[in-house]
Design an enzyme around this catalytic site. Structure first.
Site, PDB file in Angstrom:
ATOM      1  CG  ASN B 383    -112.798  28.441 -44.889  1.00  0.00           C
ATOM      2  OD1 ASN B 383    -112.889  27.710 -45.872  1.00  0.00           O
ATOM      3  ND2 ASN B 383    -113.253  28.089 -43.713  1.00  0.00           N
ATOM      4  CG  ASP B 384    -115.824  31.287 -47.474  1.00  0.00           C
ATOM      5  OD1 ASP B 384    -115.942  30.075 -47.226  1.00  0.00           O
ATOM      6  OD2 ASP B 384    -116.369  32.178 -46.800  1.00  0.00           O
ATOM      7  CB  VAL B 385    -110.409  33.664 -50.833  1.00  0.00           C
ATOM      8  CG1 VAL B 385    -111.338  34.788 -50.435  1.00  0.00           C
ATOM      9  CG2 VAL B 385    -109.346  33.440 -49.787  1.00  0.00           C
TER      10      VAL B 385
END
Lengths: 99, 459
Positions: B383-385
């Protein structure tokens, strides 16, 4: 113990640690962190020495020593098993079948 | 007696050398396993010769402690699933820190150390060891899901600094006192443990790899300092080597996230608190049949695995799908973000477990330019990456963090359990993009369905 000699040991060991890890590929970072975690498990022998010199008639000293040895042994044993399991997969990575 | 001590010291030198050679061997996949086995034998030798240390007693209790601690950890380490490895590393690391702190506590209790360099390093080791112990317990609780949310105390940074200052002053007083009282010593340890809890509690999941690595380096230092107190060079060398290599590893990770270590500790990422721009648009769903067809008839697919794949244990399915696609003539490679998962290299370990060869796995720098030429970027539980806000939205808490440019691919397929935000709690702008489709379901089930459909498309 001679303080200045230990200072040399500190400095040289620090350089060694830096040097050893500086050429590690990213894929081995997790096993390596785990491996270094195992190596500081050598704290076990320090715990053994202090417990070995604790006053057998002092429950407090024995309890602290017991606790230190228990934790040190757990660090060493757990660190080894986890690292070995991870690295065993790398060894046979290409041949191993999926479950 | 003197000869026994001399032989023990000699054995310790050998042990220290083998530890360093073992670490060195662990730096290459071909020799890595040998490295840990050598180090394991060195540890056994170290433990055995220590039993002959002059003037020791309490052997029965000591061996009971070793057997209980060792076998419990051995057993739990064997049982744990590959996906839960990060928290196991955290907890074993915490135990090492706790052992170092306990050594200092016992030395103080016995009145063995007072004044000078010895007392100063004993206190420092005790402080660092205690923080590593309680901090690692918090890290374990978070990764294990016992402690769900990052918890911020009011005036967090002032509280951290204030408590650290109190502990430091108290520690200095103990180190310089001729005969420190037990009350002061006990208070010092309690406050040091509290410091570890308070500092790590607000840190979110995305920063966990850095924290575990930092605490690992801390424990190394604590062990090294207590080694000096005990006059045990093996502890000093092993501890400081780990302290230094752990610090370097922590820096590498923090650099990969573009978040200085100080930021990780003092300005934790919390989506709710800091927001970021609101995102326009909506998420579009895609069925597993469409996903299968999109990939089956693509020429180049890049797979981005994340923690979601680890949780679902889907790495074997992912590799099976990869092989099917390759048989159909699709070029498939893997892109790994340096902090994907909960530890650096976490994804590499899981993919290796499933049998994915190393030459299909690429780092961020190696592959980021290739996304523009890829037909499909398949994001599995990451997700965040892959959040493009890190490139574009200055108000986003993760602005500036290098990300995998999945959004540059022709099509993006995101395998995700539900609509919620990632571990850091930040909305992902990628999911709302025109070229992005969501394939809902656990990675295991979703990829399983894709495999079935790809098989049915074979000529």
């Amino acid at each position: 113990m001679d303080g200045i000699v230990y200072l040399y040991v500190f400095v040289l060991a620090a350089f060694t640690g830096y040097e050893v890890i500086s050429r590690v590929p990213v894929i081995l970072h997790t096993p390596l962190m785990s491996g270094s975690n195992f190596i500081h498990g050598v704290v076990l022998i320090g715990a053994m020495v202090v417990m070995g010199h604790a006053d057998p008639d002092s429950p407090l000293e024995l309890a602290i020593g017991f606790f230190a040895v228990l934790l040190g042994a757990a660090n060493a044993a757990g660190g080894y098993v986890v690292t070995e399991r991870m690295l065993a997969m790398f060894k046979s990575g290409k041949k191993k079948e999926g479950e | 007696m003197m000869t026994a001590k001399w032989l023990i010291d000699l054995a310790y030198v050998g042990v220290a050398v083998v530890f360093i050679l073992g670490l060195k061997a662990m730096s290459s996949p071909a020799t890595a396993r040998k490295g840990i086995v050598w180090a394991g034998w060195a540890m056994i030798v170290a433990t055995l010769v220590t039993l002959f240390w002059p003037g020791m007693h309490n052997f029965a209790l000591m061996i009971v402690a070793m057997v209980i601690g060792g076998s419990a950890a051995w057993w739990s380490g064997k049982q744990v699933k590959m996906t839960d490895m990060p928290q196991m590393v955290a907890i074993y690391n915490g135990m090492g820190g706790g052992a170092a702190a306990a050594i200092a506590l016992l030395e103080f209790t016995r009145g063995e150390v007072h004044g000078g360099m010895v007392a100063l390093l004993a206190v420092l080791g005790a402080l660092i060891g205690s923080v590593a112990f309680s901090g690692s317990c918090v890290a374990y609780a978070k990764l294990q899901g016992i402690m769900k949310k990052a918890y911020r105390f009011p005036a967090q940074n002032q509280l951290n600094i204030g408590l650290a200052a109190v502990v430091a002053i108290l520690g200095l007083a103990i180190a310089t006192a001729d005969a420190p009282g037990m009350g002061a010593i006990a208070l010092f340890f309690v406050l040091a443990l509290a410091l570890g809890v308070i500092v790590t509690s607000p840190i979110g999941g995305a920063d966990m790899p850095v924290v575990i690595s930092l605490l690992n380096a801390f424990t190394g230092l604590a062990v090294g300092f207590e080694g000096y107190v005990l006059g045990n060079p093996a502890l000093v060398v092993a501890g400081i080597v780990v302290g230094a290599s752990g610090t370097l590893l922590t820096q590498l990770m923090a650099k990969a996230m573009n978040r200085p270590i100080a930021n990780v500790l003092f300005t934790p990422i919390t989506g709710e608190a800091q927001g970021g721009e609101a995102i326009e648009g909506s998420m579009r769903e895609m069925g597993s049949l469409d996903a299968a067809a999109t990939m089956r008839y693509a020429s180049r697919v890049i797979i981005i695995p994340g923690y979601g794949m680890a949780v679902a244990g889907a790495q074997h399915k992912v590799w099976e799908m990869t092989q099917l696609l390759e048989e159909a003539g699709v070029e498939v490679v893997f892109a790994i973000h340096p902090v994907a998962g909960r530890m650096p290299g976490h994804m590499n370990v899981l993919l290796a477990e499933a049998g994915v060869p190393y030459d299909k796995i690429f780092d961020l720098e190696e592959i980021n330019a290739d996304f523009a030429q890829a037909d499909v970027a398949l994001v599995i539980g990451a997700n965040d990456v892959v959040n493009p806000s890190a490139r574009t939205d200055k108000s986003s808490p993760i602005f500036g963090m290098p990300i995998l440019n999945a959004d540059m691919a022709q099509n993006v397929i995101v395998v995700k359990r539900g609509k919620g935000t990632g571990y850091s709690g930040i909305e992902n702008a990628l999911f709302y993009k025109e070229n992005c489709r969501m394939l809902y379901g656990s990675a295991q089930a979703a990829i399983g369905e894709v495999i079935t459909h790809v098989k049915s498309m074979e000529d």
